[in-house]
Design a protein around this motif. Structure first.
Motif, PDB file in Angstrom:
ATOM      1  N   VAL A 277       0.852  -1.189   0.000  1.00  0.00           N
ATOM      2  CA  VAL A 277       0.000   0.000   0.000  1.00  0.00           C
ATOM      3  C   VAL A 277       0.886   1.237   0.000  1.00  0.00           C
ATOM      4  O   VAL A 277       1.865   1.302   0.747  1.00  0.00           O
ATOM      5  N   ALA A 278       0.543   2.217  -0.876  1.00  0.00           N
ATOM      6  CA  ALA A 278       1.317   3.468  -0.883  1.00  0.00           C
ATOM      7  C   ALA A 278       0.380   4.624  -1.178  1.00  0.00           C
ATOM      8  O   ALA A 278      -0.698   4.445  -1.722  1.00  0.00           O
ATOM      9  N   ILE A 305      -1.745  -1.393  -3.902  1.00  0.00           N
ATOM     10  CA  ILE A 305      -2.912  -0.591  -3.552  1.00  0.00           C
ATOM     11  C   ILE A 305      -2.483   0.869  -3.442  1.00  0.00           C
ATOM     12  O   ILE A 305      -1.651   1.217  -2.586  1.00  0.00           O
ATOM     13  N   THR A 306      -3.056   1.720  -4.301  1.00  0.00           N
ATOM     14  CA  THR A 306      -2.831   3.171  -4.164  1.00  0.00           C
ATOM     15  C   THR A 306      -4.184   3.853  -4.385  1.00  0.00           C
ATOM     16  O   THR A 306      -5.070   3.273  -5.007  1.00  0.00           O
ATOM     17  N   ARG A 313      -5.403  10.040   0.491  1.00  0.00           N
ATOM     18  CA  ARG A 313      -4.648   8.852   0.892  1.00  0.00           C
ATOM     19  C   ARG A 313      -5.525   7.765   1.501  1.00  0.00           C
ATOM     20  O   ARG A 313      -5.306   6.590   1.324  1.00  0.00           O
ATOM     21  N   GLU A 314      -6.555   8.224   2.242  1.00  0.00           N
ATOM     22  CA  GLU A 314      -7.403   7.265   2.950  1.00  0.00           C
ATOM     23  C   GLU A 314      -8.085   6.301   1.986  1.00  0.00           C
ATOM     24  O   GLU A 314      -8.476   5.207   2.366  1.00  0.00           O
ATOM     25  N   GLU A 315      -8.205   6.737   0.706  1.00  0.00           N
ATOM     26  CA  GLU A 315      -8.862   5.844  -0.245  1.00  0.00           C
ATOM     27  C   GLU A 315      -8.078   4.541  -0.400  1.00  0.00           C
ATOM     28  O   GLU A 315      -8.653   3.484  -0.661  1.00  0.00           O
ATOM     29  N   ALA A 316      -6.757   4.625  -0.204  1.00  0.00           N
ATOM     30  CA  ALA A 316      -5.944   3.406  -0.309  1.00  0.00           C
ATOM     31  C   ALA A 316      -6.381   2.392   0.746  1.00  0.00           C
ATOM     32  O   ALA A 316      -6.450   1.187   0.480  1.00  0.00           O
ATOM     33  N   LEU A 320      -7.793  -1.246   0.111  1.00  0.00           N
ATOM     34  CA  LEU A 320      -7.189  -2.425   0.736  1.00  0.00           C
ATOM     35  C   LEU A 320      -8.281  -3.270   1.387  1.00  0.00           C
ATOM     36  O   LEU A 320      -8.309  -4.500   1.246  1.00  0.00           O
ATOM     37  N   ALA A 321      -9.218  -2.608   2.074  1.00  0.00           N
ATOM     38  CA  ALA A 321     -10.301  -3.342   2.746  1.00  0.00           C
ATOM     39  C   ALA A 321     -11.078  -4.169   1.718  1.00  0.00           C
ATOM     40  O   ALA A 321     -11.379  -5.347   1.952  1.00  0.00           O
TER      41      ALA A 321
END
Ligand SMILES: Cc1cc2nc3c(=O)[nH]c(=O)nc-3n(C[C@H](O)[C@H](O)[C@H](O)COP(=O)(O)OP(=O)(O)OC[C@H]3O[C@@H](n4cnc5c(N)ncnc54)[C@H](O)[C@@H]3O)c2cc1C
Ligand code: HEM
Length: 402
Positions: A277-278, A305-306, A313-316, A320-321
């Motif tokens: 994740v980045a 995941i970006t 950023r929180e969208e990453a 991921l979820a």
């Protein structure tokens, strides 16, 4: 040692912890001017330091009947050698601690209470100093920077050559200090499996306004020396017959890379899932290496995941979820989590909802959320101390040692 007296006395002191902490440091530095320079210099660090050392001392005392305390104290004493803490300092700290406790306790400071604290401190200091004396490790490792790869403005990968080999397991971290920022120590994961030439990689993410990370990413170049403490941390590869999932965010990739390198040397029978994740594609700084690895090894499945370009950023984390939700078999997996504390906390909670077994979700301890007494993430010593017992990975056991 009267643990009952200590705990009820601690309850009184805890309510006046800030006052006691101020008293403790003022007393310590007034009566022992030489000790001041062993502590971080800046005022803002002293604010923090006030909470850290005093909170640690009092928390230890509150956990005197916990059997995991002994090995922890021995390691803490071993690690305190890098702060240049000698026996005379332990005596000084003890005197100031008792004075501070007395001041905070008021009329509750009776002779039996004083005796109980004095005995408890003597016990702690004895275990720490004997841990220091018994250690075969050097007090610290001086390590020369032999390479510094910068990835944009925010990330630097420093390769260090310690003056003597520093033993560790992939997944562990070290504390790091630079002469540019005296008496300031921060923790960084080791980003490689042990190498024949004993060099070590640190992956450092620059924190805006951060005392050490900015200096490491921007100013520290080849030829310069950094000081390292002994390796710590309980996250290490379990080589059980279970499939594994690694989830890394930002420079949380460093310990995951170290564990993956270990797996490459002994390829697993089971599949390995890797989620990286980045905050954006540019921050997937090791992507070429990860892609090459996935192409060469059928057992490795990688998901990046970006957030979508221009999104927060929180969208990453949301992405991921979703990605984790569509993968199954969580109860069978050993899961290794690494990244900023809020990320680790949220992802661990999500994995629990998905059915992962808590004992098989491995990550370094997540600090207590910042509050008035904890203005920033705490040191790893305090992470240990603040962790609720049921979440310990290895209750009663020692941290894995190389
Ligand atoms: C077990 C462990 C392993 C770690 N591994 C790594 C690693 O491999 N790579 C790495 O880059 N870092 C890692 N860290 C974080 C690192 O130890 C430092 O906390 C970080 O580099 C900030 O230090 P600083 O001196 O620059 O900032 P400080 O001077 O400590 O903090 C300055 C300000 O930034 C805030 N702040 C601190 N950290 C963060 C953060 N993560 N996000 C947002 N704000 C923050 C603080 O609240 C403070 O207000 C790890 C931490 C732990 C406990
Ligand atoms: C019984 C005694 C002591 C206990 C329980 C204790 C505990 C701790 C803990 C838990 C930390 C945080 C560790 C980390 O984040 O890595 C810490 C940090 C520190 N301690 Fe101690 N300590 C004790 C005695 C001493 C003494 C005698 C000194 C003397 C110099 C000392 C100096 C320091 C320093 C300089 C730091 C680092 C502060 C920082 O990085 O901000 N400690 N201590």
């Amino acid at each position: 040692m009267d643990v009952t007296i200590l705990k009820s006395s601690f309850a009184v002191v805890e309510r006046r912890a800030e006052h006691a902490a101020k008293f403790f440091y003022t007393h310590l530095f007034w009566h022992n001017p030489g000790i001041r320079e062993l502590f971080p210099p800046a005022t803002e660090d002293m604010e923090r330091q006030r909470d850290r050392l005093f909170a640690a001392l009092t928390h230890v005392i509150a956990r005197l009947d916990d059997e995991a305390l002994l090995p922890y104290l021995r390691d803490l004493g071993r690690d305190h050698r890098k702060f240049l803490a000698g026996p005379e300092h332990y005596a000084a700290v003890g005197t100031s601690l008792l004075a501070a406790l007395a001041a905070a306790s008021g009329p509750a400071w009776t002779p039996p209470v004083e005796r109980a604290w004095a005995e408890a401190y003597r016990f702690i200091a004895d275990v720490m100093t004997s841990g220091a004396a018994a250690s075969e490790d050097p007090p610290w490792w001086d390590a020369e920077v032999v390479r510094h790869l910068r990835y944009g403005q925010d990330i630097g990968v420093l390769t260090l050559r310690p003056h003597i080999p520093l033993p560790y397991l992939p997944g562990q971290y070290v504390s790091v200090s630079s002469a540019r920022v005296p008496a300031t120590w921060r923790t960084y994961s080791l980003g490689n499996a042990p190498r024949a030439d004993h060099t070590l990689d640190l992956h450092v993410s620059r924190i805006e306004g951060g005392r050490l990370s900015g200096v490491l990413v921007r100013d520290t170049g080849p030829g310069e020396s950094l000081r390292l403490g002994a390796a710590g941390g309980r996250v290490a590869l379990r080589r059980a017959d279970r499939p594994a999932t690694f989830i890394a965010a930002g420079t949380g990739w460093a310990p995951v890379r170290a564990m993956l390198e270990q797996l490459l040397a002994h390829p697993p029978d089971q599949g390995v899932r890797l989620f990286v994740v980045a905050r954006d594609a540019a921050h997937l700084y090791d992507r070429p290496l990860i892609d090459a690895c996935a192409a060469a090894h059928r057992w490795l499945a990688v998901t990046y995941i970006t957030p979508a370009p221009g999104r927060r950023r929180e969208e990453a984390t949301d992405r991921l979820a979703t990605a984790l939700g569509t993968r199954g078999l969580w109860p069978d997996q050993d899961v290794y989590l690494s990244g900023p504390p809020p990320f680790v906390e949220r992802t661990a909670a999500l994995l629990a909802e998905l059915g992962a077994v808590p004992d098989r979700v491995h990550h370094d301890a997540v600090p207590a959320p910042p509050g008035p007494g904890t203005p920033r993430p705490l040191g790893f010593g305090e992470w240990f101390l603040n962790r609720p017992a049921p979440h310990w990975h290895n209750p009663g056991g020692r941290a894995p040692r190389p």
